[in-house]
Write a protein that holds these residues in place. Structure first.
Motif, PDB file in Angstrom:
ATOM      1  N   ASP A 291       6.378   0.292   5.205  1.00  0.00           N
ATOM      2  CA  ASP A 291       5.086  -0.332   5.501  1.00  0.00           C
ATOM      3  C   ASP A 291       4.318   0.451   6.558  1.00  0.00           C
ATOM      4  O   ASP A 291       3.092   0.594   6.467  1.00  0.00           O
ATOM      5  CB  ASP A 291       5.279  -1.780   5.945  1.00  0.00           C
ATOM      6  CG  ASP A 291       5.546  -2.727   4.788  1.00  0.00           C
ATOM      7  OD1 ASP A 291       5.342  -2.331   3.622  1.00  0.00           O
ATOM      8  OD2 ASP A 291       5.963  -3.875   5.050  1.00  0.00           O
TER       9      ASP A 291
ATOM     10  N   ARG B  64       2.839   3.353   4.905  1.00  0.00           N
ATOM     11  CA  ARG B  64       1.630   2.955   4.164  1.00  0.00           C
ATOM     12  C   ARG B  64       0.425   2.887   5.086  1.00  0.00           C
ATOM     13  O   ARG B  64      -0.691   3.229   4.691  1.00  0.00           O
ATOM     14  CB  ARG B  64       1.840   1.607   3.478  1.00  0.00           C
ATOM     15  CG  ARG B  64       2.657   1.719   2.208  1.00  0.00           C
ATOM     16  CD  ARG B  64       2.830   0.408   1.470  1.00  0.00           C
ATOM     17  NE  ARG B  64       1.629  -0.416   1.432  1.00  0.00           N
ATOM     18  CZ  ARG B  64       1.635  -1.746   1.473  1.00  0.00           C
ATOM     19  NH1 ARG B  64       2.767  -2.410   1.571  1.00  0.00           N
ATOM     20  NH2 ARG B  64       0.509  -2.416   1.406  1.00  0.00           N
ATOM     21  N   VAL B  65       0.629   2.440   6.327  1.00  0.00           N
ATOM     22  CA  VAL B  65      -0.461   2.422   7.312  1.00  0.00           C
ATOM     23  C   VAL B  65      -0.979   3.840   7.521  1.00  0.00           C
ATOM     24  O   VAL B  65      -2.185   4.082   7.540  1.00  0.00           O
ATOM     25  CB  VAL B  65      -0.007   1.787   8.647  1.00  0.00           C
ATOM     26  CG1 VAL B  65      -1.032   1.998   9.752  1.00  0.00           C
ATOM     27  CG2 VAL B  65       0.301   0.299   8.460  1.00  0.00           C
TER      28      VAL B  65
ATOM     29  N   ALA C 281      -0.679   6.394   5.421  1.00  0.00           N
ATOM     30  CA  ALA C 281      -1.330   6.839   4.180  1.00  0.00           C
ATOM     31  C   ALA C 281      -2.718   6.227   4.063  1.00  0.00           C
ATOM     32  O   ALA C 281      -3.679   6.928   3.706  1.00  0.00           O
ATOM     33  CB  ALA C 281      -0.469   6.467   2.975  1.00  0.00           C
ATOM     34  N   ASP C 282      -2.849   4.931   4.367  1.00  0.00           N
ATOM     35  CA  ASP C 282      -4.155   4.272   4.318  1.00  0.00           C
ATOM     36  C   ASP C 282      -5.154   4.939   5.261  1.00  0.00           C
ATOM     37  O   ASP C 282      -6.356   4.971   4.987  1.00  0.00           O
ATOM     38  CB  ASP C 282      -4.041   2.788   4.697  1.00  0.00           C
ATOM     39  CG  ASP C 282      -3.274   1.954   3.684  1.00  0.00           C
ATOM     40  OD1 ASP C 282      -3.031   2.443   2.546  1.00  0.00           O
ATOM     41  OD2 ASP C 282      -2.909   0.803   4.029  1.00  0.00           O
ATOM     42  N   ALA C 283      -4.654   5.460   6.382  1.00  0.00           N
ATOM     43  CA  ALA C 283      -5.508   6.109   7.383  1.00  0.00           C
ATOM     44  C   ALA C 283      -5.624   7.610   7.157  1.00  0.00           C
ATOM     45  O   ALA C 283      -6.206   8.312   7.989  1.00  0.00           O
ATOM     46  CB  ALA C 283      -4.953   5.835   8.777  1.00  0.00           C
TER      47      ALA C 283
END
Length: 172
Positions: free
Chosen positions: A34, A37-38, A40-42
């Motif tokens: 998770d 993922r933070v 990757a999102d950024a």
């Protein structure tokens, strides 16, 4: 529980099918996923959750040898050396000459220095999320860890394992 009879082939007893702490490892892995993922999102490419502590430490303390960095994060030289290699490949760190010709120091690159405020913010948000999560639990994991640490001070994990092995004929 499966039979502990020694066997070979497809019907062999596999002790790895039983694990008291596998769920904890899987949970921690899921939480790390998770965090990834933070990143990757950024669009923080090349950053892995397992490398952030070393990057933050280098940012706070400046260039260090692998030995110094390993000691500061309580990991082995080998583990930190592997992390540094991955971080070097991702363009996050470089090595610079040390005090003598035999010594190299690990330093942040401009690329990693630019994202340090974001990594520090994520670290703090993650810690706060953990505090909030623990508030929902009847027995917080940080208390469990402290209690386990105290129990292991009384009798080490090594001593516990070797005492059990001493009674197991398969170990002899």
């Amino acid at each position: 529980m499966a039979s502990r009879e020694p066997a070979t082939g497809p019907a062999a007893y596999d002790p790895s099918e039983e694990s008291v702490w596998r769920p904890l490892r899987l949970l921690l892995g899921s939480m790390d996923d998770d965090i990834a993922r933070v990143y990757a999102d950024a669009a923080l490419d090349g950053i892995r959750p397992t490398h952030v502590m070393e990057l933050l430490r280098l940012h706070a303390r400046g260039p260090m040898t692998i030995t110094e960095l390993a000691a500061s994060v309580h990991l082995t030289h080998s583990a930190v050396s592997q992390k540094v290699a991955a971080l070097r490949k991702a363009g996050m760190v470089r090595t610079v000459p040390g005090a003598d010709a035999r010594t190299k120091r690990v330093a942040l690159t401009a690329k990693s220095r630019r994202i340090m405020p974001r990594l520090a913010a994520e670290w703090q948000a993650t810690e706060q999320a953990l505090v909030e999560l623990e508030a929902e639990l009847p027995y917080p994991l940080s208390r469990v860890v402290a209690d386990i640490g105290q129990a292991l001070e009384r009798r080490s994990f090594h001593d516990r394992i070797t005492a059990l092995l001493a009674r197991d004929p398969a170990w002899q």
